[in-house]
Design a protein around this motif. Structure first.
Motif, PDB file in Angstrom:
ATOM      1  N   TRP A 204      54.021  15.623  25.920  1.00  0.00           N
ATOM      2  CA  TRP A 204      55.153  16.062  25.090  1.00  0.00           C
ATOM      3  C   TRP A 204      56.198  14.954  24.862  1.00  0.00           C
ATOM      4  O   TRP A 204      57.385  15.140  25.113  1.00  0.00           O
ATOM      5  CB  TRP A 204      55.824  17.307  25.722  1.00  0.00           C
ATOM      6  CG  TRP A 204      54.829  18.265  26.294  1.00  0.00           C
ATOM      7  CD1 TRP A 204      53.942  19.040  25.585  1.00  0.00           C
ATOM      8  CD2 TRP A 204      54.579  18.542  27.683  1.00  0.00           C
ATOM      9  NE1 TRP A 204      53.166  19.773  26.449  1.00  0.00           N
ATOM     10  CE2 TRP A 204      53.532  19.497  27.734  1.00  0.00           C
ATOM     11  CE3 TRP A 204      55.132  18.088  28.894  1.00  0.00           C
ATOM     12  CZ2 TRP A 204      53.026  19.983  28.941  1.00  0.00           C
ATOM     13  CZ3 TRP A 204      54.639  18.577  30.089  1.00  0.00           C
ATOM     14  CH2 TRP A 204      53.598  19.515  30.112  1.00  0.00           C
ATOM     15  N   GLN A 205      55.742  13.817  24.331  1.00  0.00           N
ATOM     16  CA  GLN A 205      56.687  12.728  24.037  1.00  0.00           C
ATOM     17  C   GLN A 205      57.248  12.901  22.625  1.00  0.00           C
ATOM     18  O   GLN A 205      56.505  12.829  21.649  1.00  0.00           O
ATOM     19  CB  GLN A 205      55.997  11.367  24.132  1.00  0.00           C
ATOM     20  CG  GLN A 205      55.567  10.977  25.528  1.00  0.00           C
ATOM     21  CD  GLN A 205      54.831   9.644  25.537  1.00  0.00           C
ATOM     22  OE1 GLN A 205      54.958   8.838  24.612  1.00  0.00           O
ATOM     23  NE2 GLN A 205      54.046   9.408  26.572  1.00  0.00           N
ATOM     24  N   PRO A 206      58.561  13.077  22.499  1.00  0.00           N
ATOM     25  CA  PRO A 206      59.153  13.258  21.173  1.00  0.00           C
ATOM     26  C   PRO A 206      59.131  11.970  20.355  1.00  0.00           C
ATOM     27  O   PRO A 206      59.054  10.863  20.902  1.00  0.00           O
ATOM     28  CB  PRO A 206      60.604  13.651  21.470  1.00  0.00           C
ATOM     29  CG  PRO A 206      60.636  14.009  22.917  1.00  0.00           C
ATOM     30  CD  PRO A 206      59.552  13.203  23.568  1.00  0.00           C
TER      31      PRO A 206
ATOM     32  N   VAL B 161      64.043  12.836  19.208  1.00  0.00           N
ATOM     33  CA  VAL B 161      64.273  12.620  20.643  1.00  0.00           C
ATOM     34  C   VAL B 161      65.696  13.004  21.071  1.00  0.00           C
ATOM     35  O   VAL B 161      65.939  13.376  22.221  1.00  0.00           O
ATOM     36  CB  VAL B 161      63.932  11.145  21.003  1.00  0.00           C
ATOM     37  CG1 VAL B 161      64.970  10.189  20.454  1.00  0.00           C
ATOM     38  CG2 VAL B 161      63.746  10.962  22.491  1.00  0.00           C
TER      39      VAL B 161
ATOM     40  N   LYS C  48      60.023  12.963  32.191  1.00  0.00           N
ATOM     41  CA  LYS C  48      60.668  11.836  31.506  1.00  0.00           C
ATOM     42  C   LYS C  48      61.807  11.211  32.332  1.00  0.00           C
ATOM     43  O   LYS C  48      62.782  10.702  31.761  1.00  0.00           O
ATOM     44  CB  LYS C  48      61.198  12.244  30.113  1.00  0.00           C
ATOM     45  CG  LYS C  48      60.288  13.174  29.321  1.00  0.00           C
ATOM     46  CD  LYS C  48      58.982  12.533  28.932  1.00  0.00           C
ATOM     47  CE  LYS C  48      58.146  13.334  27.955  1.00  0.00           C
ATOM     48  NZ  LYS C  48      57.821  14.713  28.271  1.00  0.00           N
TER      49      LYS C  48
ATOM     50  N   TRP D 216      64.516   5.601  22.744  1.00  0.00           N
ATOM     51  CA  TRP D 216      64.149   6.519  23.836  1.00  0.00           C
ATOM     52  C   TRP D 216      65.234   6.527  24.909  1.00  0.00           C
ATOM     53  O   TRP D 216      65.706   7.587  25.346  1.00  0.00           O
ATOM     54  CB  TRP D 216      62.806   6.073  24.432  1.00  0.00           C
ATOM     55  CG  TRP D 216      62.281   6.991  25.483  1.00  0.00           C
ATOM     56  CD1 TRP D 216      62.632   7.021  26.807  1.00  0.00           C
ATOM     57  CD2 TRP D 216      61.339   8.043  25.309  1.00  0.00           C
ATOM     58  NE1 TRP D 216      61.960   8.009  27.465  1.00  0.00           N
ATOM     59  CE2 TRP D 216      61.162   8.660  26.567  1.00  0.00           C
ATOM     60  CE3 TRP D 216      60.616   8.521  24.209  1.00  0.00           C
ATOM     61  CZ2 TRP D 216      60.284   9.735  26.759  1.00  0.00           C
ATOM     62  CZ3 TRP D 216      59.742   9.588  24.406  1.00  0.00           C
ATOM     63  CH2 TRP D 216      59.587  10.183  25.661  1.00  0.00           C
TER      64      TRP D 216
ATOM     65  N   TYR E 155      67.433   9.534  26.704  1.00  0.00           N
ATOM     66  CA  TYR E 155      67.108  10.030  28.045  1.00  0.00           C
ATOM     67  C   TYR E 155      67.982   9.443  29.160  1.00  0.00           C
ATOM     68  O   TYR E 155      68.157  10.097  30.192  1.00  0.00           O
ATOM     69  CB  TYR E 155      65.629   9.776  28.374  1.00  0.00           C
ATOM     70  CG  TYR E 155      64.717  10.767  27.692  1.00  0.00           C
ATOM     71  CD1 TYR E 155      64.527  12.039  28.225  1.00  0.00           C
ATOM     72  CD2 TYR E 155      64.081  10.443  26.497  1.00  0.00           C
ATOM     73  CE1 TYR E 155      63.711  12.959  27.587  1.00  0.00           C
ATOM     74  CE2 TYR E 155      63.264  11.358  25.852  1.00  0.00           C
ATOM     75  CZ  TYR E 155      63.087  12.616  26.396  1.00  0.00           C
ATOM     76  OH  TYR E 155      62.290  13.526  25.765  1.00  0.00           O
TER      77      TYR E 155
ATOM     78  N   ARG F 295      63.848  20.992  30.499  1.00  0.00           N
ATOM     79  CA  ARG F 295      63.371  19.654  30.106  1.00  0.00           C
ATOM     80  C   ARG F 295      62.020  19.755  29.406  1.00  0.00           C
ATOM     81  O   ARG F 295      61.786  19.135  28.366  1.00  0.00           O
ATOM     82  CB  ARG F 295      63.306  18.747  31.344  1.00  0.00           C
ATOM     83  CG  ARG F 295      62.722  17.357  31.127  1.00  0.00           C
ATOM     84  CD  ARG F 295      63.455  16.480  30.118  1.00  0.00           C
ATOM     85  NE  ARG F 295      64.831  16.142  30.429  1.00  0.00           N
ATOM     86  CZ  ARG F 295      65.236  15.011  30.992  1.00  0.00           C
ATOM     87  NH1 ARG F 295      64.341  14.113  31.374  1.00  0.00           N
ATOM     88  NH2 ARG F 295      66.513  14.783  31.181  1.00  0.00           N
TER      89      ARG F 295
ATOM     90  N   ASP G 282      61.359  19.081  25.287  1.00  0.00           N
ATOM     91  CA  ASP G 282      60.444  18.019  24.835  1.00  0.00           C
ATOM     92  C   ASP G 282      59.325  18.598  23.966  1.00  0.00           C
ATOM     93  O   ASP G 282      58.937  18.012  22.948  1.00  0.00           O
ATOM     94  CB  ASP G 282      59.860  17.264  26.033  1.00  0.00           C
ATOM     95  CG  ASP G 282      60.860  16.289  26.632  1.00  0.00           C
ATOM     96  OD1 ASP G 282      61.822  15.912  25.923  1.00  0.00           O
ATOM     97  OD2 ASP G 282      60.689  15.905  27.807  1.00  0.00           O
TER      98      ASP G 282
ATOM     99  N   ARG H  83      60.817  19.359  20.626  1.00  0.00           N
ATOM    100  CA  ARG H  83      61.054  18.108  19.872  1.00  0.00           C
ATOM    101  C   ARG H  83      59.756  17.655  19.201  1.00  0.00           C
ATOM    102  O   ARG H  83      59.753  17.208  18.044  1.00  0.00           O
ATOM    103  CB  ARG H  83      61.584  17.035  20.818  1.00  0.00           C
ATOM    104  CG  ARG H  83      63.013  17.299  21.302  1.00  0.00           C
ATOM    105  CD  ARG H  83      63.418  16.400  22.476  1.00  0.00           C
ATOM    106  NE  ARG H  83      64.743  16.762  22.964  1.00  0.00           N
ATOM    107  CZ  ARG H  83      65.098  16.877  24.248  1.00  0.00           C
ATOM    108  NH1 ARG H  83      64.215  16.629  25.207  1.00  0.00           N
ATOM    109  NH2 ARG H  83      66.315  17.232  24.572  1.00  0.00           N
ATOM    110  N   CYS H  84      58.638  17.764  19.929  1.00  0.00           N
ATOM    111  CA  CYS H  84      57.339  17.412  19.327  1.00  0.00           C
ATOM    112  C   CYS H  84      57.015  18.333  18.156  1.00  0.00           C
ATOM    113  O   CYS H  84      56.504  17.887  17.122  1.00  0.00           O
ATOM    114  CB  CYS H  84      56.222  17.506  20.370  1.00  0.00           C
ATOM    115  SG  CYS H  84      56.311  16.233  21.646  1.00  0.00           S
TER     116      CYS H  84
END
Ligand code: CA
Length: 514
Positions: free
Chosen positions: A214-216, A221, A264, A279, A283, A307, A311, A314-315
């Protein structure tokens, strides 16, 4: 843009009817033949396929996380399926079911470790043979080389969220950028080419997002710092009355999310300098606040939940933005009227329900996938269907639309009547599910049956049986299998699931009693 083959007049649709009346395949477990269609023939098919996108996170499905404007617009302009379910809730198996229209035990991909046999019948091959230009862009995840596509650009395995390598028939190419956007850029390039041709086309536009971890993207972000997402009623589920695997699984928000990788608390590897700067701007302050006063116990679970879900969303909003670009391109290229757009996912996912992330279980949140269809002039805008549909049904649907319903046998049923707003009286009344994998996340193998109102799940390893009344207990926390008042229903469903397995040619594990 409209060729004689691709004509969208009702006359062409009626001419096609004769061939459709000839019936469907007759493979083992094949359901009733599709009814004749009056829809325009041979539309383009844009198949938007997500990885782990849960229906309950889409605005049009009543998301507690807020709107998803472009995906919601598809529902406003099309048909939303309330009860779309997978046969085996995990990535590669679900993909193999979609391509073949056959259950896992038939298509040879029961778990994520299996390699898809690209020599078998698939609907893209059948559409290609029927004159469609076919493309697969994005996440493939079936180990073998894609077959049945005139064009493919696919991630290797899971692929990264940033700066992906795409494999093509001519070798591999590294792209800079956020993968959701890169895949969209490549899809738009295909649409530009396809629009210049008279050929009808199939584009399988398949995202990595929102798969773990789940990396935006850079545009999303920074979202959600000033909101607190509502918690589901089962975030602190005690699993009383349910199979022992519910407590011993390894997909708990409280204990199995990793601080750096999932939550994250450190930036991911593989970002370039500009990406890393964006990023860290998002964060670093969040992580500093966490470290200054780290929560413990249930408060830590709640922090993990916030959290994780932020995330994830956001994705999703990153995908939503890209879906907007694609819909705009269809308009600009004058393709919208001749294109069936499908928005869907390989399976659902847990957003804290039962205290979990991930999928696999036959419980509602991972059994259900989102399914929205838009086709101007055929699908009535803003409509919904409650019918039980299965990911087996995509292949039969696209074969019918391409005018080749008999090109291959499937174990599904064409959705075309439902797209046309009909309510066939002989539609399926239950669906068969089986999860095979032993290993990751420690979810025990199980099988079961879901009807419009109830669900049976059996766990051969523990000999445990579960029965849920989905209307009285939509969160599935009251197992009724031991209730004498339910004994007759339980016996009927247990007999029915065994009959379905036999019809479908699946060999269930030996019963170990109850
Ligand atoms: Ca998946």
């Amino acid at each position: 843009m409209v060729s004689s083959l691709h004509a969208t007049s009702l006359g062409a649709g009626l001419a096609l009817t004769a061939s459709l009346l000839a019936g469907s395949g007759s493979g083992s477990g094949t359901e009733a033949p599709p009814e004749a269609s009056s829809a325009p023939s041979r539309p383009n098919v844009l198949f938007i396929y997500m990885d782990d996108h849960a229906a309950q996170t889409i605005g049009a499905y009543g998301s507690r996380f807020g709107p998803t404007p472009n995906i919601d617009s598809l529902a406003a302009d099309g048909l939303l399926f309330r009860n779309a379910f997978c046969t085996n809730s995990i990535c590669a198996p679900a993909r193999a079911v979609v391509l073949t229209g056959k259950h896992s035990h038939v298509n040879g991909v029961p778990d994520n470790r299996s390699t898809f046999d690209g020599g078998q019948e698939t609907f893209p091959k059948a559409l290609q043979a029927a004159g469609y230009r076919t493309a697969m862009i994005g996440k493939w995840h079936l180990r073998s080389t894609p077959t049945g596509f005139d064009h493919y650009e696919v991630l290797r395995g899971q692929g990264p969220y940033y700066n992906p390598l795409l494999l093509t028939p001519d070798g591999q190419q590294r792209h800079r950028g956020y993968t959701t956007e890169v895949i969209t850029d490549r899809a738009l390039a295909f649409l530009e080419e396809a629009a210049a041709s008279e050929q009808p086309w199939l584009l399988m536009y398949q995202h990595k997002a929102p798969h773990r971890n789940w990396q935006p993207g850079p545009n999303e972000v920074g979202l959600f710092d000033d909101v607190t997402f509502p918690e589901p009623p089962t975030l602190f589920d005690d699993y009383a009355t349910r199979n022992p695997g519910c407590a011993s699984q390894e997909m708990s928000i409280a204990t199995h999310l990793r601080d750096e990788y999932d939550l994250k608390l450190a930036p991911p590897p593989g970002l370039d300098e500009e990406q890393l700067t964006t990023w860290k701007a998002a964060y670093d302050p969040r992580n500093a606040a966490f470290r200054a006063d780290p929560p413990t116990g249930d408060e830590r679970t709640r922090w993990n939940y916030q959290r994780y879900t932020k995330d994830y969303m956001r994705c999703i909003l990153g995908v939503d933005r890209q879906v907007g670009r694609v819909l705009e391109a269809l308009e600009r290229l004058e393709l919208s009227d001749d294109t069936l757009v499908i928005y869907t996912s390989d399976q659902g996912f847990y957003l804290g329900e039962h205290g979990w992330y991930d999928k696999r279980w036959m419980y509602e949140e991972s059994l259900r996938f989102p399914l929205i269809a838009r086709w101007p002039g055929v699908i009535e805008p803003g409509t919904e269907s409650e019918e039980l549909v299965v990911n087996l049904d995509f292949a039969a649907t696209f074969l019918e639309l391409a005018g080749v319903p008999e090109a291959m046998t499937t174990q599904g049923r064409s959705l075309v009547p439902l797209l046309e707003g009909e309510a066939p009286t002989d539609w399926r009344e239950d669906l068969y599910y089986r999860y095979y994998e032993v290993g990751e996340h420690a979810v025990p193998p199980h099988f079961g049956l879901r009807t419009a109102t109830h669900k049976l799940i059996e766990f051969p390893d523990s000999g445990f049986t579960e029965l849920f009344d989905l209307q009285a207990d939509p969160h599935e926390v009251q197992n009724l299998a031991g209730d004498p008042a339910q004994a007759e229903l339980l016996g009927r469903l247990q007999a029915r699931v065994r009959a379905r397995a036999a019809e479908l040619g699946d060999a269930l594990p030996e019963d170990v009693g109850d």
